[in-house]
Design a protein around this motif. Structure first.
Motif, PDB file in Angstrom:
ATOM      1  N   LEU A  88       0.832  -1.196   0.000  1.00 53.84           N
ATOM      2  CA  LEU A  88       0.000   0.000   0.000  1.00 53.84           C
ATOM      3  C   LEU A  88       0.874   1.255   0.000  1.00 53.84           C
ATOM      4  N   GLY A  89       1.986   1.195   0.719  1.00 57.89           N
ATOM      5  CA  GLY A  89       2.929   2.310   0.735  1.00 57.89           C
ATOM      6  C   GLY A  89       3.557   2.542  -0.624  1.00 57.89           C
ATOM      7  N   ALA A  90       3.813   1.463  -1.365  1.00 53.41           N
ATOM      8  CA  ALA A  90       4.404   1.594  -2.696  1.00 53.41           C
ATOM      9  C   ALA A  90       3.460   2.348  -3.633  1.00 53.41           C
ATOM     10  N   PHE A  91       2.183   2.007  -3.582  1.00 54.06           N
ATOM     11  CA  PHE A  91       1.197   2.709  -4.407  1.00 54.06           C
ATOM     12  C   PHE A  91       1.104   4.175  -3.985  1.00 54.06           C
ATOM     13  N   ALA A  92       1.105   4.427  -2.668  1.00 55.76           N
ATOM     14  CA  ALA A  92       1.016   5.791  -2.158  1.00 55.76           C
ATOM     15  C   ALA A  92       2.212   6.619  -2.623  1.00 55.76           C
ATOM     16  N   ALA A  93       3.404   6.012  -2.670  1.00 56.18           N
ATOM     17  CA  ALA A  93       4.594   6.732  -3.121  1.00 56.18           C
ATOM     18  C   ALA A  93       4.438   7.201  -4.563  1.00 56.18           C
ATOM     19  N   GLY A  94       3.914   6.331  -5.416  1.00 53.74           N
ATOM     20  CA  GLY A  94       3.672   6.719  -6.799  1.00 53.74           C
ATOM     21  C   GLY A  94       2.640   7.824  -6.902  1.00 53.74           C
ATOM     22  N   LEU A  95       1.611   7.736  -6.070  1.00 52.38           N
ATOM     23  CA  LEU A  95       0.560   8.746  -6.073  1.00 52.38           C
ATOM     24  C   LEU A  95       1.119  10.102  -5.637  1.00 52.38           C
ATOM     25  N   ILE A  96       1.992  10.089  -4.637  1.00 47.32           N
ATOM     26  CA  ILE A  96       2.593  11.337  -4.144  1.00 47.32           C
ATOM     27  C   ILE A  96       3.414  12.024  -5.237  1.00 47.32           C
ATOM     28  N   LEU A  97       4.128  11.232  -6.048  1.00 44.14           N
ATOM     29  CA  LEU A  97       4.992  11.809  -7.087  1.00 44.14           C
ATOM     30  C   LEU A  97       4.276  11.974  -8.429  1.00 44.14           C
ATOM     31  N   SER A  98       2.995  11.614  -8.484  1.00 44.44           N
ATOM     32  CA  SER A  98       2.282  11.665  -9.773  1.00 44.44           C
ATOM     33  C   SER A  98       2.108  13.092 -10.284  1.00 44.44           C
ATOM     34  N   SER A  99       2.171  14.092  -9.391  1.00 47.59           N
ATOM     35  CA  SER A  99       2.033  15.481  -9.823  1.00 47.59           C
ATOM     36  C   SER A  99       3.383  16.174  -9.998  1.00 47.59           C
ATOM     37  N   SER A 100       4.462  15.414  -9.936  1.00 48.94           N
ATOM     38  CA  SER A 100       5.795  15.989 -10.155  1.00 48.94           C
ATOM     39  C   SER A 100       5.969  16.382 -11.621  1.00 48.94           C
ATOM     40  N   LYS A 101       6.761  17.409 -11.861  1.00 50.18           N
ATOM     41  CA  LYS A 101       7.051  17.805 -13.246  1.00 50.18           C
ATOM     42  C   LYS A 101       7.965  16.794 -13.929  1.00 50.18           C
ATOM     43  N   HIS A 102       8.565  15.895 -13.133  1.00 52.45           N
ATOM     44  CA  HIS A 102       9.448  14.870 -13.684  1.00 52.45           C
ATOM     45  C   HIS A 102       8.746  13.511 -13.810  1.00 52.45           C
ATOM     46  N   THR A 103       7.416  13.505 -13.763  1.00 54.88           N
ATOM     47  CA  THR A 103       6.679  12.234 -13.729  1.00 54.88           C
ATOM     48  C   THR A 103       7.041  11.316 -14.890  1.00 54.88           C
ATOM     49  N   HIS A 104       7.049  11.868 -16.103  1.00 54.96           N
ATOM     50  CA  HIS A 104       7.341  11.021 -17.266  1.00 54.96           C
ATOM     51  C   HIS A 104       8.771  10.491 -17.231  1.00 54.96           C
ATOM     52  N   LEU A 105       9.692  11.285 -16.732  1.00 55.22           N
ATOM     53  CA  LEU A 105      11.078  10.831 -16.603  1.00 55.22           C
ATOM     54  C   LEU A 105      11.179   9.726 -15.562  1.00 55.22           C
ATOM     55  N   ILE A 106      10.447   9.869 -14.464  1.00 54.48           N
ATOM     56  CA  ILE A 106      10.432   8.821 -13.433  1.00 54.48           C
ATOM     57  C   ILE A 106       9.858   7.537 -14.012  1.00 54.48           C
ATOM     58  N   GLN A 107       8.769   7.658 -14.755  1.00 56.29           N
ATOM     59  CA  GLN A 107       8.159   6.480 -15.369  1.00 56.29           C
ATOM     60  C   GLN A 107       9.143   5.763 -16.291  1.00 56.29           C
ATOM     61  N   ASP A 108       9.862   6.544 -17.095  1.00 58.47           N
ATOM     62  CA  ASP A 108      10.810   5.946 -18.044  1.00 58.47           C
ATOM     63  C   ASP A 108      11.941   5.202 -17.330  1.00 58.47           C
TER      64      ASP A 108
END
Length: 447
Positions: free
Chosen positions: A296-316
């Motif tokens: 659950l914490g892993a999903f929350a971490a992604g949710l917290i960073l989902s509004s980052s300007k680097h989101t697509h770079l993190i995904q890659d």
């Protein structure tokens, strides 16, 4: 374990032991990736989800197949040819090879866990917070229905139709409540439906299912242990879950700018993936520390960073890690499945098959019903929502393992729960592909 054969180990040199350990560790990874990729390629050509190929790869090389990869808790011996090959190459006895294999298997499980966390982290990153909040009411309704219906029908059916004792019946009912968010997220992500309204409802509901499943598990374990059922710890767990979810939503609105600032200050190579995994580990640690599942914490971490300007770079940067380690996670699920319980020619299996047919029916219908349990002004594919909630996967196996350890389950009920887990785990990706395969996924909105 290594400690079980100390005399054998004393007779071996440290070099031979190191060679054997390296061969086992590298050989396991090699077998997993070759089998998984080969069957994933087959699935792609059949227009089926690749996760189905990874699960089948686990079955092929695992307990129900060639015995190349075996979880130690199965109690089975590794394939004799494999044992002899490693033994001859490392100059140690086959008994020592088996013992080294068992003692180092937790290392492989750690990689698999990392894969699950990376997958859920990526799922959180690809979730639009506004869309997730917008479907919060629908997701809550789907989650509650998907827990209550299979739990109630399964427990009552086992009590009145099969005359099982109360505790085993309750335990079997509880095993049908949770949803494997890892499997669901993988299938939706592959089919490009993760960002749709249906995908967001299912992901939100699966997260809530995880929380409700933790609470039910705590209650059932207390009952199974003969302890008194205390309301205080249950309320504490629910409050902790509510606080954690609220904190995650708050941080997803406020913490991204701070993360972006920190990332902009870092110049050393690999700063994106390292910084992201620091946030991932912190959230997993926090979830586990307050009694929730680290997933659950892993999903929350992604949710917290989902509004980052680097989101697509993190995904890659995270996607290659998911491709590597999530493969290990899904293959290991398949390696622990014992398909011999499906053989109707074995008289000892027949009682379990009858109970399994009942549990599998309830497990499927109980989650499908949840797709029609919510109100929506917009037109949604309710069948997709119900099917997305279906797979039990690793969550069902965890319940089964706990029931077996506590000696709550007779062989027939144990086999029935395993068949229910296998059936929902394999059917969900297949049915989702059949339902969505001919439809073009809606175009994703630009971030």
């Amino acid at each position: 374990m290594i400690s079980s054969v100390p005399q054998l180990f004393l007779q071996m040199g440290s070099h031979e032991m190191e060679v054997a350990s390296t061969l086992i560790s590298v050989g396991r990874i090699l077998l997993i990736f070759v089998a998984a990729r080969a069957l994933a390629e087959v699935m792609v050509r059949l227009q089926l989800p690749t996760i189905l190929g990874e699960l089948l790869a686990g079955v092929l090389i695992g307990f129900s197949g060639l015995h190349f990869i075996l979880p130690p808790e199965t109690g089975a011996q590794l394939n004799g040819t494999l044992l002899n090959l490693v033994s001859s190459l490392s100059d140690v006895t086959p008994d020592v090879v088996q013992s080294i294999y068992n003692s180092t298997f937790p290392n492989l499980e750690s990689l698999a866990t990392l894969g699950l966390f990376a997958l859920l982290f990526l799922t959180g990153l690809e979730s639009e917070l506004d869309e997730l909040v917008a479907v919060g009411l629908q997701a809550s309704t789907v989650a509650v229905t998907g827990v209550v219906v299979p739990f109630a029908l399964g427990t009552l059916g086992l009590l009145y139709f099969f005359h099982l004792p109360l505790i085993p019946a309750v335990f079997a009912g509880a095993a049908m409540t949770a949803t494997s968010i890892g499997i669901t997220a993988s299938v939706f992500g592959e089919l490009k439906y993760l960002r749709t309204k249906e995908g967001q409802i299912v992901i939100g509901a699966a997260v809530l299912d995880d929380i409700l499943g933790i609470v039910i598990l705590a209650v059932v374990v207390a009952l199974a242990g003969g302890g008194a059922l205390e309301i205080g710890p249950i309320i504490k767990l629910l409050v902790a879950a509510a606080v954690f979810v609220a904190a995650s939503l708050f941080l997803s609105r406020t913490a991204a700018p701070l993360f972006d600032w920190v990332l902009d200050q870092l110049k050393a190579p690999g700063e994106v993936v390292v910084a992201s995994f620091v946030v991932l580990c912190l959230c997993c640690f926090a979830a586990q520390a307050i009694g929730l599942e680290a997933a659950l914490g892993a999903f929350a971490a992604g949710l917290i960073l989902s509004s980052s300007k680097h989101t697509h770079l993190i995904q890659d940067t995270v996607k290659p890690l998911v491709a590597l380690f999530a493969t290990i996670f899904f293959v290991l699920i398949g390696t622990s499945m014992d398909l011999s319980v499906l053989n109707p020619m074995d008289p000892s299996n027949r009682e379990g098959l009858v109970v399994a047919a009942f549990l599998l029916t309830v497990a499927i219908l109980g989650k499908l019903v949840s797709g029609w349990s919510y109100l929506s002004k917009e037109k949604t594919n309710r069948l997709v929502v119900g099917l997305g909630m279906m797979p039990r996967g690793e969550v069902g196996l965890i319940f089964l393992g706990l029931g077996t350890q506590a000696r709550l389950l007779n062989p027939a009920l144990e086999a029935a729960i395993l068949i229910m887990v296998i059936g929902t785990t394999f059917l969900a990706p297949l049915l989702l592909r059949l339902v969505l395969g001919g439809k073009e996924a809606p175009a994703e909105q630009p971030a």
